[in-house]
Design a protein around this motif. Structure first.
Motif, PDB file in Angstrom:
ATOM      1  N   VAL A 192     -29.747 -17.766 -36.341  1.00  0.00           N
ATOM      2  CA  VAL A 192     -28.485 -18.594 -36.004  1.00  0.00           C
ATOM      3  C   VAL A 192     -27.556 -18.859 -37.478  1.00  0.00           C
ATOM      4  N   PHE A 247     -19.762 -22.340 -32.662  1.00  0.00           N
ATOM      5  CA  PHE A 247     -19.429 -22.231 -34.036  1.00  0.00           C
ATOM      6  C   PHE A 247     -17.919 -21.804 -34.062  1.00  0.00           C
ATOM      7  N   GLU A 263     -38.793 -17.700 -37.722  1.00  0.00           N
ATOM      8  CA  GLU A 263     -37.941 -17.135 -38.917  1.00  0.00           C
ATOM      9  C   GLU A 263     -37.178 -18.050 -39.585  1.00  0.00           C
ATOM     10  N   SER A 264     -36.667 -17.631 -40.492  1.00  0.00           N
ATOM     11  CA  SER A 264     -35.586 -18.333 -41.221  1.00  0.00           C
ATOM     12  C   SER A 264     -34.425 -18.532 -40.662  1.00  0.00           C
ATOM     13  N   GLY A 265     -33.701 -19.588 -40.294  1.00  0.00           N
ATOM     14  CA  GLY A 265     -32.251 -19.696 -39.788  1.00  0.00           C
ATOM     15  C   GLY A 265     -32.190 -19.886 -38.180  1.00  0.00           C
ATOM     16  N   VAL A 266     -33.630 -20.077 -37.680  1.00  0.00           N
ATOM     17  CA  VAL A 266     -33.600 -20.096 -36.156  1.00  0.00           C
ATOM     18  C   VAL A 266     -33.272 -21.351 -35.465  1.00  0.00           C
ATOM     19  N   ASN A 299     -41.671 -20.618 -42.215  1.00  0.00           N
ATOM     20  CA  ASN A 299     -41.123 -19.325 -41.579  1.00  0.00           C
ATOM     21  C   ASN A 299     -42.323 -18.444 -42.035  1.00  0.00           C
ATOM     22  N   ASP A 313     -40.193 -29.375 -44.809  1.00  0.00           N
ATOM     23  CA  ASP A 313     -39.760 -28.112 -44.636  1.00  0.00           C
ATOM     24  C   ASP A 313     -40.279 -27.199 -45.514  1.00  0.00           C
ATOM     25  N   GLU A 314     -40.466 -26.071 -44.993  1.00  0.00           N
ATOM     26  CA  GLU A 314     -41.047 -24.786 -45.853  1.00  0.00           C
ATOM     27  C   GLU A 314     -42.438 -25.307 -46.566  1.00  0.00           C
ATOM     28  N   GLU A 336     -23.544 -18.412 -37.690  1.00  0.00           N
ATOM     29  CA  GLU A 336     -22.867 -19.294 -37.973  1.00  0.00           C
ATOM     30  C   GLU A 336     -21.969 -19.032 -39.336  1.00  0.00           C
ATOM     31  N   ASN A 345     -35.054 -26.772 -38.460  1.00  0.00           N
ATOM     32  CA  ASN A 345     -34.408 -27.964 -38.808  1.00  0.00           C
ATOM     33  C   ASN A 345     -33.795 -28.873 -37.833  1.00  0.00           C
ATOM     34  N   VAL A 346     -33.034 -28.336 -37.049  1.00  0.00           N
ATOM     35  CA  VAL A 346     -32.224 -28.855 -35.977  1.00  0.00           C
ATOM     36  C   VAL A 346     -33.139 -29.684 -34.951  1.00  0.00           C
ATOM     37  N   MET A 366     -35.395 -21.360 -25.150  1.00  0.00           N
ATOM     38  CA  MET A 366     -34.906 -22.831 -25.742  1.00  0.00           C
ATOM     39  C   MET A 366     -34.843 -23.952 -25.021  1.00  0.00           C
TER      40      MET A 366
HETATM   41  N1  LIG Z   1     -29.745 -24.231 -31.167  1.00  0.00           N
HETATM   42  C1  LIG Z   1     -28.410 -24.336 -32.050  1.00  0.00           C
HETATM   43  N2  LIG Z   1     -27.534 -25.007 -31.839  1.00  0.00           N
HETATM   44  C2  LIG Z   1     -26.598 -25.352 -32.790  1.00  0.00           C
HETATM   45  N3  LIG Z   1     -26.744 -25.024 -34.305  1.00  0.00           N
HETATM   46  C3  LIG Z   1     -27.915 -24.452 -34.425  1.00  0.00           C
HETATM   47  C4  LIG Z   1     -28.820 -24.055 -33.542  1.00  0.00           C
HETATM   48  N4  LIG Z   1     -29.872 -23.534 -33.978  1.00  0.00           N
HETATM   49  C5  LIG Z   1     -29.592 -23.445 -35.389  1.00  0.00           C
HETATM   50  N5  LIG Z   1     -28.326 -23.993 -35.796  1.00  0.00           N
HETATM   51  C6  LIG Z   1     -27.526 -24.106 -36.944  1.00  0.00           C
HETATM   52  O1  LIG Z   1     -27.976 -22.892 -37.731  1.00  0.00           O
HETATM   53  C7  LIG Z   1     -28.198 -23.158 -38.908  1.00  0.00           C
HETATM   54  C8  LIG Z   1     -29.756 -22.920 -39.357  1.00  0.00           C
HETATM   55  O2  LIG Z   1     -30.513 -23.607 -38.452  1.00  0.00           O
HETATM   56  P1  LIG Z   1     -31.790 -24.499 -39.389  1.00  0.00           P
HETATM   57  O3  LIG Z   1     -31.593 -25.073 -40.807  1.00  0.00           O
HETATM   58  O4  LIG Z   1     -32.334 -25.408 -38.331  1.00  0.00           O
HETATM   59  O5  LIG Z   1     -32.778 -23.287 -39.413  1.00  0.00           O
HETATM   60  P2  LIG Z   1     -34.249 -23.195 -39.794  1.00  0.00           P
HETATM   61  O6  LIG Z   1     -35.133 -22.522 -38.893  1.00  0.00           O
HETATM   62  O7  LIG Z   1     -34.622 -24.725 -40.279  1.00  0.00           O
HETATM   63  O8  LIG Z   1     -34.233 -22.451 -41.140  1.00  0.00           O
HETATM   64  P3  LIG Z   1     -34.944 -22.413 -42.438  1.00  0.00           P
HETATM   65  O9  LIG Z   1     -36.564 -21.922 -42.035  1.00  0.00           O
HETATM   66  O10 LIG Z   1     -34.366 -21.570 -43.292  1.00  0.00           O
HETATM   67  O11 LIG Z   1     -35.126 -23.834 -43.113  1.00  0.00           O
HETATM   68  C9  LIG Z   1     -28.025 -24.620 -39.097  1.00  0.00           C
HETATM   69  O12 LIG Z   1     -26.590 -24.795 -39.572  1.00  0.00           O
HETATM   70  C10 LIG Z   1     -28.106 -25.179 -37.806  1.00  0.00           C
HETATM   71  O13 LIG Z   1     -27.154 -26.189 -37.569  1.00  0.00           O
END
Ligand SMILES: Nc1ncnc2c1ncn2[C@@H]1O[C@H](COP(=O)(O)OP(=O)(O)OP(=O)(O)O)[C@@H](O)[C@H]1O
Length: 464
Positions: free
Chosen positions: A364, A333, A176-179, A289, A247-248, A368, A182-183, A154
């Motif tokens: 993540v 969290f 993958e989804s949720g990693v 993803n 996104d996506e 969360e 977006n952040v 990271m």
């Molecule tokens: N390193 C991090 N520190 C703090 N919070 C995180 C971190 N990574 C992810 N999160 C939190 O986890 C949740 C999922 O993150 P995010 O939406 O960025 O994932 P994603 O990879 O974009 O998912 P998707 O592909 O489904 O859109 C969010 O609520 C985000 O705030």
């Protein structure tokens, strides 16, 4: 030469005229003898109306309510109260009794201070304070320090995001989804020179195909049934000068891919039903993803669009590929949801292994959501492994076949086993706590015991 009585009269008049507060003087029966001229704005009645009237009558007429003079007459002492007046004002009234030499109540002087403005300011302040809190929360969410970064992987991504933020190059976040794609996309925008311009996020899977064009490109007035009379700019137009985050992107229908590619190449949009070309200047970030290369092979994703997006691909690994982040994220969290729900929950040390060993297929986001649930539902302050979903609870007991006894450093006696566990707990506490007192609290033992055990196991509370 003026008579003393005349001078006193002048003095009193001057006081009544110059005071910001409204002053009313009444006799021992509650009949008003004098009032300052500003009574018109506060009570809606001028001096001539008030003088000679009884406060009881004026109270009945709702000129002011309740009457402070009436209360002083009853209680024979200074009284302070809030009044509502005929003009809808809120007034802080102080009634002072005046006694003669024989201690008879002869006059009541009341001072009324208009609080309406203050009340309004208080309301405005309250509204602003709430707004501030709201914005503060939004800013907090966006702040880079709210990205938990513990693992080397990271840290590398974080540095790369910082570096590429300075350029205008297209970035594609993969993973993958949720990693946390977006952040990182938001954080990239926040660190880019476009940080003060809009960040427009488009979830390509959430817009129905039939609406995609009008949402993305906007429409001119009257271009279709249900369209706004004035027309509407599309999301691409709104991202002008800022960042467009798709996104996506793997979910984008093929027909839309061609249209999007055209915009990316020409940086121009034409609203639905219009002919005018509008130039747009945005930085593009996309995320997916899905395996786009594979989709290209299968004919589900345009190759030319793939190359357009694939300028700087950044792969965000799954949580199981960076287990060092798990506990740190869990703590983050926990703090977040403790604050949100005004709780004071903490993890019992025995929960850590369960969290770290579990595979987190939802990454993540799953972690969360689970912690939010635990904060709300756990019955005790400490969150024990028993509160975890069953799929996570079973993890520490699972020993993979290739783990040999030596590898797991199996203790040979009960004493050794206890010492091993004790040491692990101490190390964990030392890592998370700043003082031996905090460690004592964390471990549920006394501070002197902590100090003794640190010495016994050679654990340094500061360096760990
Ligand atoms: N390193 C991090 N520190 C703090 N919070 C995180 C971190 N990574 C992810 N999160 C939190 O986890 C949740 C999922 O993150 P995010 O939406 O960025 O994932 P994603 O990879 O974009 O998912 P998707 O592909 O489904 O859109 C969010 O609520 C985000 O705030």
């Amino acid at each position: 030469m003026h008579r003393t009585a005349d001078v006193l009269e002048f003095e009193l008049d001057a006081i009544l005229k110059s005071s910001n507060d409204n002053i009313v003087i009444a006799d021992e029966n509650g009949i008003i003898l004098r009032a300052s001229p500003n009574c018109l704005s506060i009570y809606g009645k001028d001096v001539s109306y008030l003088v000679g009237k009884s406060v009881y009558q004026l109270e009945k007429e709702n000129v002011f309510c309740p009457s402070v003079t009436a209360r002083v007459l009853r209680e024979k002492k200074e009284v302070q109260l809030m009044q509502q007046t005929a003009t809808g004002r809120v007034v802080m009234a102080t009634g002072v009794p005046v006694f003669d030499h024989q201690n008879r109540l002869v006059r009541i002087i009341s001072f009324s201070h208009d609080l309406t403005e203050l009340e309004r300011l208080k309301e405005d302040y309250e509204k602003l304070r709430k707004q501030m809190e709201h914005y503060q929360m939004e800013i907090e969410e966006l702040k880079p320090e709210h990205i938990v970064i513990q693992s080397k992987a990271m840290e590398r991504i974080w540095k790369l995001v910082h570096r590429v933020a300075q350029s205008d190059a297209t970035v594609l976040f993969l993973g993958e989804s949720g990693v946390g794609k977006n952040v990182f996309a938001r954080s990239l925008h926040l660190h880019s020179p476009r940080r003060n311009e809009p960040f427009i996020e488009v979830n390509c899977s959430a817009i129905p195909e039939s609406l995609f064009e009008s949402e993305m490109f906007g429409y001119e007035k009257g271009s279709f049934t249900g369209a706004q009379k004035t027309g509407k700019p599309g999301l691409i137009e709104l991202a002008d000068k800022g960042t467009l985050f798709l996104d996506e992107i793997g979910e984008l229908p093929l027909s839309m891919q061609a249209k999007l590619l055209k915009v990316l190449q020409e940086k121009k949009v034409i609203r639905v039903g219009g002919i005018k070309e509008r130039t747009v200047n945005f930085r593009l970030i996309a995320s997916t993803n899905q395996n786009l290369a594979e989709m290209v092979k299968q004919g589900k994703f345009r190759q030319d669009l793939f190359y357009r997006l694939h300028v700087i691909p950044i792969y965000v690994p799954s949580l199981r590929e960076r287990k060092e982040d798990i506990f740190m994220l869990a703590q983050y969290f926990l703090k977040k949801f403790n604050q949100k729900y005004q709780m004071d929950k903490y993890f019992h040390p025995s929960i850590v292994d369960h969290l770290v060993q579990y595979d987190w297929p939802g990454n993540v986001r799953e972690l969360e959501n689970m912690i939010e649930r635990l904060v709300i539902t756990s019955e005790t302050r400490a969150i024990y492994p028993e509160y975890l979903p069953f799929s996570i609870q079973k993890y520490p007991e699972v020993i993979t076949p290739h783990q040999s006894l030596e590898k797991r450093n199996e203790p040979s006696t009960l004493k050794e086993a206890i010492e091993q566990v004790e040491r692990q707990w101490l190390l964990r506490a030392a890592k998370q706590c700043k003082t031996t007192y905090e460690m004592a609290d964390y471990l549920g033992i006394s501070q002197p015991t902590v100090v003794r055990k640190l010495k016994k196991y050679g654990v340094d509370s500061k360096t760990n």
